[in-house]
Design a protein around this motif. Structure first.
Motif, PDB file in Angstrom:
ATOM      1  N   UNK A  25       0.834  -1.201   0.000  1.00 19.69           N
ATOM      2  CA  UNK A  25       0.000   0.000   0.000  1.00 19.69           C
ATOM      3  C   UNK A  25       0.872   1.256   0.000  1.00 19.69           C
ATOM      4  N   UNK A  26       0.252   2.356  -0.385  1.00 20.90           N
ATOM      5  CA  UNK A  26       0.898   3.656  -0.259  1.00 20.90           C
ATOM      6  C   UNK A  26       0.232   4.394   0.898  1.00 20.90           C
ATOM      7  N   UNK A  27       0.839   4.405   2.067  1.00 14.35           N
ATOM      8  CA  UNK A  27       0.187   5.013   3.230  1.00 14.35           C
ATOM      9  C   UNK A  27       0.259   6.538   3.197  1.00 14.35           C
ATOM     10  N   UNK A  28      -0.812   7.154   3.650  1.00 18.28           N
ATOM     11  CA  UNK A  28      -0.845   8.592   3.870  1.00 18.28           C
ATOM     12  C   UNK A  28      -1.545   8.841   5.200  1.00 18.28           C
ATOM     13  N   UNK A  29      -0.931   9.635   6.048  1.00 14.77           N
ATOM     14  CA  UNK A  29      -1.476   9.908   7.377  1.00 14.77           C
ATOM     15  C   UNK A  29      -2.225  11.234   7.349  1.00 14.77           C
ATOM     16  N   UNK A  30      -3.478  11.187   7.752  1.00 19.13           N
ATOM     17  CA  UNK A  30      -4.330  12.366   7.848  1.00 19.13           C
ATOM     18  C   UNK A  30      -4.122  12.962   9.242  1.00 19.13           C
ATOM     19  N   UNK A  31      -3.364  14.068   9.311  1.00 19.47           N
ATOM     20  CA  UNK A  31      -3.130  14.762  10.579  1.00 19.47           C
ATOM     21  C   UNK A  31      -4.217  15.815  10.793  1.00 19.47           C
ATOM     22  N   UNK A  32      -4.895  15.711  11.911  1.00 25.36           N
ATOM     23  CA  UNK A  32      -6.007  16.622  12.188  1.00 25.36           C
ATOM     24  C   UNK A  32      -5.519  18.063  12.383  1.00 25.36           C
ATOM     25  N   UNK A  33      -6.438  18.977  12.388  1.00 23.43           N
ATOM     26  CA  UNK A  33      -6.119  20.389  12.637  1.00 23.43           C
ATOM     27  C   UNK A  33      -5.366  20.536  13.970  1.00 23.43           C
ATOM     28  N   UNK A  34      -4.309  21.303  13.952  1.00 22.10           N
ATOM     29  CA  UNK A  34      -3.571  21.583  15.169  1.00 22.10           C
ATOM     30  C   UNK A  34      -2.624  20.490  15.607  1.00 22.10           C
ATOM     31  N   UNK A  35      -2.498  19.392  14.849  1.00 28.25           N
ATOM     32  CA  UNK A  35      -1.590  18.298  15.220  1.00 28.25           C
ATOM     33  C   UNK A  35      -0.433  18.226  14.237  1.00 28.25           C
ATOM     34  N   UNK A  36       0.608  17.514  14.631  1.00 30.64           N
ATOM     35  CA  UNK A  36       1.795  17.306  13.784  1.00 30.64           C
ATOM     36  C   UNK A  36       2.444  18.623  13.377  1.00 30.64           C
ATOM     37  N   UNK A  37       2.390  19.610  14.258  1.00 30.20           N
ATOM     38  CA  UNK A  37       3.045  20.878  13.980  1.00 30.20           C
ATOM     39  C   UNK A  37       2.254  21.842  13.135  1.00 30.20           C
ATOM     40  N   UNK A  38       1.002  21.496  12.805  1.00 27.33           N
ATOM     41  CA  UNK A  38       0.163  22.394  12.005  1.00 27.33           C
ATOM     42  C   UNK A  38      -0.519  23.393  12.938  1.00 27.33           C
ATOM     43  N   UNK A  39      -0.430  24.641  12.596  1.00 27.09           N
ATOM     44  CA  UNK A  39      -0.974  25.703  13.446  1.00 27.09           C
ATOM     45  C   UNK A  39      -2.482  25.838  13.220  1.00 27.09           C
TER      46      UNK A  39
END
Length: 251
Positions: free
Chosen positions: A173-187
């Motif tokens: 598979x080709x994995x892609x992680x959906x990072x929610x708002x405000x997580x993983x360094x996203x402001x």
């Protein structure tokens, strides 16, 4: 015919051995308290193993769907028909959660980040896993995409997410992680956050994926909150959803 030992003087041998020196090497016998401690330990071990074999080891329980769907699942997932043997010394779910922090290896995963601007002004990140060596050109448009959604406060850098990514890569598979708002360094760019009952952000993520890969099959894997969001997505869109299958873990 004489014996092999004929003519051998045992007096000579015994005179050369200091039998008294062996007294210092005798192992001390356990005391009564020591026997009681060993007996108690053995009893506790027997009770533990009995509980494990009688109440822990069991076949997974398949719930939901009619007979036809049930038979389909059991045919394609034969492990569901066999007893599941959890780790004997850590079969409790809470113990597994704690021990995982200390014992689980930490795989190295390379991501290529894509920032997605949302229709309400918010922003989230899609972290696309790269194959070993970072050769992104190895992917084809026919490679199935595995969309991963972590639990509450989780993101692509969490160890359990990385393990799921590695599992997906190993299965093609080709994995892609959906990072929610405000997580993983996203402001945070809006007052709005996320919850399991809202699928608006997931719909925009699927629209973005479909704009790049219109015919590539997509499967979803969600843990805890992520699994709840995926099941909400399936429930609300039904046959109109763009995800072929969903694995919801501890949701």
């Amino acid at each position: 015919m004489g014996s092999l030992w004929d003519g051998v003087s045992f007096d000579f041998l015994t005179s050369r051995l200091n039998w008294g020196s062996f007294d210092s090497y005798r192992l001390p016998l356990p005391s009564l308290d020591g026997y009681r401690a060993l007996a108690t330990l053995g009893l506790l071990l027997a009770l533990y193993l009995g509980y494990y074999l009688l109440f822990v080891v069991s076949k997974p329980r398949v719930v939901g769907g009619g007979t036809e769907f049930r038979n389909l699942v059991l045919t394609h997932c034969p492990s569901l028909s066999r007893p599941y043997w959890p780790t004997p010394w850590a079969f409790n779910v809470h113990m597994c959660t704690v021990l995982r922090v200390f014992l689980q290896r930490r795989p190295a995963v390379n991501y290529k980040r894509e920032l997605l601007a949302l229709s309400d002004g918010g922003e989230l990140a899609l972290d696309w896993a790269e194959p070993e060596g970072g050769r992104a050109g190895e992917w084809s448009h026919n490679t199935p995409i595995m969309l991963l959604i972590a639990g509450v406060t989780g993101c692509s850098t969490d160890n359990y997410v990385k393990h799921l990514v590695c599992d997906g890569l190993s299965q093609g598979y080709r994995p892609v992680v959906f990072n929610q708002r405000g997580s993983a360094g996203v402001v945070f760019k809006t007052p709005r956050t996320y919850c399991f009952a809202n699928i608006d952000d997931l719909q925009e993520v699927m629209t973005r994926i479909r704009s790049h890969y219109p015919s590539t099959p997509v499967v979803g894997v969600g843990v805890s909150l992520g699994g709840a969001i995926l099941t909400q997505y399936l429930h609300r869109l039904g046959n109109n959803c763009d995800i072929k299958a969903v694995l919801s873990i501890s949701a």
